[in-house]
Design a protein around this motif. Structure first.
Motif, mmCIF file in Angstrom:
data_model
loop_
_atom_site.group_PDB
_atom_site.id
_atom_site.type_symbol
_atom_site.label_atom_id
_atom_site.label_comp_id
_atom_site.label_asym_id
_atom_site.label_seq_id
_atom_site.Cartn_x
_atom_site.Cartn_y
_atom_site.Cartn_z
ATOM 1 N N GLU A 6 0.833 -1.205 0.000
ATOM 2 C CA GLU A 6 0.000 0.000 0.000
ATOM 3 C C GLU A 6 0.867 1.253 0.000
ATOM 4 N N SER A 7 0.284 2.330 -0.466
ATOM 5 C CA SER A 7 0.922 3.636 -0.397
ATOM 6 C C SER A 7 -0.155 4.709 -0.424
ATOM 7 N N ALA A 23 -0.680 -2.252 -4.750
ATOM 8 C CA ALA A 23 -0.223 -3.034 -5.893
ATOM 9 C C ALA A 23 0.036 -4.466 -5.455
ATOM 10 N N ALA A 24 -0.484 -5.408 -6.226
ATOM 11 C CA ALA A 24 -0.273 -6.828 -5.971
ATOM 12 C C ALA A 24 0.819 -7.347 -6.890
ATOM 13 N N SER A 25 1.667 -8.199 -6.353
ATOM 14 C CA SER A 25 2.721 -8.777 -7.174
ATOM 15 C C SER A 25 3.001 -10.205 -6.714
ATOM 16 N N SER A 78 -3.584 -3.451 -9.543
ATOM 17 C CA SER A 78 -3.639 -2.427 -8.503
ATOM 18 C C SER A 78 -5.066 -2.011 -8.202
ATOM 19 N N VAL A 79 -5.265 -1.627 -6.965
ATOM 20 C CA VAL A 79 -6.544 -1.101 -6.528
ATOM 21 C C VAL A 79 -6.296 0.236 -5.832
ATOM 22 N N TYR A 80 -7.274 1.123 -5.957
ATOM 23 C CA TYR A 80 -7.137 2.464 -5.417
ATOM 24 C C TYR A 80 -8.350 2.806 -4.554
ATOM 25 N N ALA A 98 -6.780 -8.882 -0.667
ATOM 26 C CA ALA A 98 -7.048 -9.484 -1.974
ATOM 27 C C ALA A 98 -7.385 -10.958 -1.810
ATOM 28 N N HIS A 99 -8.360 -11.404 -2.579
ATOM 29 C CA HIS A 99 -8.612 -12.828 -2.747
ATOM 30 C C HIS A 99 -7.964 -13.204 -4.079
#
Length: 121
Positions: A6-7, A23-25, A78-80, A98-99
């Motif tokens: 997160e940021s 952001a997911a990685s 990414s989600v915002y 996240a799922h």
């Protein structure tokens, strides 16, 4: 394993706005949905908003409806969370959630490390 980072947290005056990003990685995963939770001092973690990766349907907690907007960028995984008209009661640590599915583990829930949002009155 999927990592969430997160940021965007910070300090803002009541009535102001902030935008959180997550952001997911990780290797070879697919996302079912992503969302945000928060934990205020002395309180339990609570749901804030969620967005489906396919179709983009959204769900919000009643306390943030009309003020917060969740969105996603599938290409960036990414989600915002756009937060407007912030109130002192919105002050909390915000966690990305996240799922996601990986071949090795299957579908499970992943959490970010959290980002602090402070709202001054």
């Amino acid at each position: 394993q999927v990592q969430l980072v997160e940021s965007g947290g910070g300090v803002v005056q009541a009535g102001g706005s902030l935008r959180l990003s997550c952001a997911a990685s990780g290797p070879s995963f697919s996302t079912n949905d992503m969302g945000w939770y928060r934990r205020a001092p002395g309180k339990e973690r609570e749901f804030v908003a969620r967005i489906a990766w396919s179709g983009g349907s959204t769900t919000y907690a009643d306390s943030v409806k009309g003020r917060f907007t969740i969105s996603r960028d599938n290409a960036k995984n990414s989600v915002y969370l756009e937060m407007n008209s912030l109130k002192p009661e919105d002050m909390a640590i915000y966690y990305c959630n996240a799922h996601a599915y990986t071949a090795r583990i299957g579908t499970r829930v992943y959490w970010g490390q959290g980002t602090q949002v402070t709202v001054s009155s």
